[in-house]
Design a protein around this motif. Structure first.
Motif, short mmCIF file in Angstrom:
data_model
loop_
_atom_site.label_atom_id
_atom_site.label_comp_id
_atom_site.label_asym_id
_atom_site.label_seq_id
_atom_site.Cartn_x
_atom_site.Cartn_y
_atom_site.Cartn_z
N TRP A 72 0.83 -1.09 -0.04
CA TRP A 72 0.03 0.02 0.20
C TRP A 72 0.91 1.22 -0.03
O TRP A 72 2.02 1.26 0.56
CB TRP A 72 -0.98 0.08 1.35
CG TRP A 72 -1.80 -1.07 1.43
CD1 TRP A 72 -1.87 -2.19 1.84
CD2 TRP A 72 -3.20 -0.73 1.03
NE1 TRP A 72 -2.93 -2.89 2.04
CE2 TRP A 72 -3.82 -2.13 1.41
CE3 TRP A 72 -4.13 0.11 0.17
CZ2 TRP A 72 -5.18 -2.43 1.22
CZ3 TRP A 72 -5.15 0.18 0.01
CH2 TRP A 72 -6.08 -1.37 0.43
N ARG A 76 -2.91 7.09 0.56
CA ARG A 76 -3.89 7.33 -0.25
C ARG A 76 -4.43 5.69 -0.39
O ARG A 76 -3.99 4.74 0.24
CB ARG A 76 -3.61 7.74 -1.73
CG ARG A 76 -3.10 8.94 -1.99
CD ARG A 76 -3.18 9.47 -3.20
NE ARG A 76 -2.33 8.66 -4.21
CZ ARG A 76 -1.04 8.96 -4.67
NH1 ARG A 76 -0.52 10.07 -4.03
NH2 ARG A 76 -0.51 8.20 -5.34
N ASN A 77 -5.46 5.35 -0.85
CA ASN A 77 -6.19 4.11 -1.07
C ASN A 77 -5.66 3.44 -2.23
O ASN A 77 -6.40 2.60 -2.87
CB ASN A 77 -7.73 4.33 -0.98
CG ASN A 77 -8.02 4.95 0.40
OD1 ASN A 77 -7.87 4.26 1.36
ND2 ASN A 77 -8.91 5.85 0.11
N GLU A 78 -4.26 3.55 -2.61
CA GLU A 78 -3.59 2.93 -3.71
C GLU A 78 -2.70 1.78 -3.15
O GLU A 78 -2.07 1.93 -2.06
CB GLU A 78 -3.07 3.91 -4.66
CG GLU A 78 -4.00 4.71 -5.20
CD GLU A 78 -3.31 5.75 -6.26
OE1 GLU A 78 -3.91 6.56 -7.14
OE2 GLU A 78 -2.04 5.92 -6.20
N TRP A 91 -3.32 -0.18 -8.21
CA TRP A 91 -4.76 -0.21 -8.20
C TRP A 91 -5.27 0.71 -7.40
O TRP A 91 -4.85 1.43 -6.17
CB TRP A 91 -5.20 -1.49 -7.39
CG TRP A 91 -4.90 -2.67 -8.03
CD1 TRP A 91 -3.40 -3.45 -7.85
CD2 TRP A 91 -5.35 -3.69 -8.92
NE1 TRP A 91 -3.27 -4.39 -8.61
CE2 TRP A 91 -4.42 -4.59 -9.28
CE3 TRP A 91 -6.56 -3.55 -9.52
CZ2 TRP A 91 -4.67 -5.80 -10.20
CZ3 TRP A 91 -6.97 -4.68 -10.14
CH2 TRP A 91 -5.95 -5.79 -10.76
N ASP A 92 -6.54 1.41 -7.58
CA ASP A 92 -7.35 2.20 -6.66
C ASP A 92 -8.26 1.11 -5.84
O ASP A 92 -9.01 0.27 -6.16
CB ASP A 92 -8.43 3.02 -7.29
CG ASP A 92 -9.34 3.83 -6.47
OD1 ASP A 92 -9.84 3.60 -5.36
OD2 ASP A 92 -9.21 5.02 -6.83
N SER A 95 -12.28 1.73 -5.75
CA SER A 95 -13.00 1.59 -7.05
C SER A 95 -12.71 0.28 -7.75
O SER A 95 -13.37 -0.19 -8.54
CB SER A 95 -12.94 2.79 -8.00
OG SER A 95 -11.48 2.89 -8.47
N THR A 96 -11.44 -0.40 -7.21
CA THR A 96 -10.72 -1.46 -7.98
C THR A 96 -10.38 -1.08 -9.41
O THR A 96 -10.00 -2.12 -10.25
CB THR A 96 -11.57 -2.64 -7.77
OG1 THR A 96 -12.88 -2.81 -9.04
CG2 THR A 96 -12.44 -2.93 -6.55
N ASN A 97 -10.31 -0.09 -9.83
CA ASN A 97 -9.97 0.32 -10.98
C ASN A 97 -8.31 0.35 -11.11
O ASN A 97 -7.43 0.26 -10.10
CB ASN A 97 -10.11 1.73 -11.55
CG ASN A 97 -11.57 2.12 -11.82
OD1 ASN A 97 -12.38 1.07 -12.06
ND2 ASN A 97 -11.99 3.21 -11.59
N LYS A 98 -7.68 -0.01 -12.30
CA LYS A 98 -6.28 -0.19 -12.55
C LYS A 98 -5.88 1.34 -12.83
O LYS A 98 -6.18 2.06 -14.00
CB LYS A 98 -5.97 -1.19 -13.64
CG LYS A 98 -6.39 -2.44 -13.28
CD LYS A 98 -6.10 -3.38 -14.55
CE LYS A 98 -6.69 -4.73 -14.29
NZ LYS A 98 -8.35 -4.81 -14.51
N VAL A 99 -5.02 1.93 -12.13
CA VAL A 99 -4.30 3.34 -12.26
C VAL A 99 -3.39 3.05 -13.38
O VAL A 99 -3.11 4.03 -14.20
CB VAL A 99 -4.09 3.95 -10.94
CG1 VAL A 99 -3.25 5.30 -11.31
CG2 VAL A 99 -5.30 3.86 -9.93
N SER A 330 -3.40 -1.24 5.05
CA SER A 330 -3.43 0.19 4.34
C SER A 330 -2.89 1.41 5.35
O SER A 330 -2.78 0.96 6.65
CB SER A 330 -4.67 0.60 3.85
OG SER A 330 -5.67 0.51 5.30
#
Length: 349
Positions: A72, A76-78, A91-92, A95-99, A330
């Protein structure tokens, strides 16, 4: 000059090894003799912790190979993950999105980490080097690192940023190295271990680090001094696969191939508590309060939750289907992340 007899050299090596083993046993006996009580005795009057009401809230999918490491960012939540599909993914966690999805030159990656600022990530593996990526650089998503740290003579097993300017790495060449990220030069080479170094954890104030090794020891180093360890911890009976500082910085946890995790107090220089599992420990983590201790294992697909002070297993976190290789808390302490050979990451909260 008299010729050197090979048999004589072997005898000297054997004698030195025997003397080292005897001194190590003396150290263990001295620590045991000065121990007044076990941690579980001292905390017998303290109410035990109840099982935390946490479960899997997110599953992150996108890797096509076994995931070997996750970490982590602090603020941030990444999180970043490294898998043997040769891709480093940021990752975010909400949202589980790939940054970012960063292709690596070497697919045999074993470790990854986030810089405290969240501006840099790093990875390494069987190519013996540490690749550092600046996330704001347009070249990063093409797989071009801003710095390549080369100097180890064995695989890179773990890495952790101290700041955007410095990073510590551990290797199968029995060493740990402190690097200047900008210049790519080695600042200090720590050579105290006698076997492959497998894990590293930084103290909260970033002035110390603890390492775990195939030599069955964990060792405490001061980043401000020379290459020799300040303290050695020798209770495990097999490889030390994982280390993690306690939130206060005055203790740390370990996980070993001997099926146990341990809590060490730096001030006492010894083990306070042992947590017995059913197979080798692959990764460990603490809750931000330190009241819960988490451990993952080479066999089984769940994470054990321990009452740190009492040494009892009070819950298991399930959801993965294969070996869990890496876990981590985290920065805000609200979520536990896990990486698994089933090609997924999970977030428990």
């Amino acid at each position: 000059v008299a010729p050197v007899c090979m048999a004589d050299i072997q005898n000297r090596i054997a004698a030195a090894r025997s003397e080292a083993q005897a001194l190590e046993q003396e150290l263990k006996d001295s620590i045991a003799a000065n121990r007044e009580k076990q941690l579980t005795d001292v905390t017998s009057g303290v109410a035990p912790m109840i099982a935390p009401r946490i479960s899997c809230r997110r599953t992150l999918r996108g890797h096509t190979g076994k995931i070997y490491s996750m970490h982590w960012t602090e603020n941030r939540n990444e999180l970043v993950s490294a898998a043997q599909d040769g891709v480093l993914i940021v990752w975010d966690g909400i949202s589980t999105n790939k940054v970012h999805a960063i292709p690596l030159a070497c697919a045999w990656v074993m470790t990854c980490c986030f810089a405290p600022s969240g501006n840099f990530i790093a990875s390494g593996g069987l190519d013996n080097s540490c690749s550092v990526f600046k996330l704001s650089s347009p070249e990063t998503d093409n797989g071009t690192p801003c710095t390549e740290l080369t100097g180890h003579n064995g695989h890179l097993s773990a890495c952790r940023f101290i700041s955007d300017q410095q990073i510590i790495t551990t290797s199968g060449d029995k060493t740990c190295m402190l690097w200047d990220v900008e210049t790519g030069k080695n600042i200090t080479k720590f050579t105290d271990h006698t076997g492959d170094v497998l894990a590293v954890s930084l103290s909260p104030d970033k002035q110390y680090f603890v390492s775990g090794s195939v030599d069955q020891s964990s060792r405490l180093f001061d980043l401000r001094t020379n290459d020799l360890a300040q303290m050695r911890f020798v209770d495990h009976e097999n490889d030390v696969n994982a280390v993690q500082f306690f939130p206060s910085g005055q203790a740390f946890g370990t996980g070993s191939e001997d099926d146990t995790a341990r809590l060490y107090d730096i001030r006492f220089s010894g083990s306070l508590c042992s947590y017995k599992g059913e197979s080798g420990v692959t990764s460990v983590a603490f809750s931000n309060s330190g009241k819960y201790f988490f451990s993952a294992y080479s066999f089984g697909n769940s994470i054990k939750v321990w009452d740190t002070m009492h040494g009892n297993s009070i819950a298991e976190l399930r959801g993965h289907k294969e070996r869990i290789s890496s876990i981590g808390m985290s920065g805000d302490g609200l979520a536990l992340g896990s990486a698994c050979w089933d090609r997924t990451l999970k977030i428990y909260a």
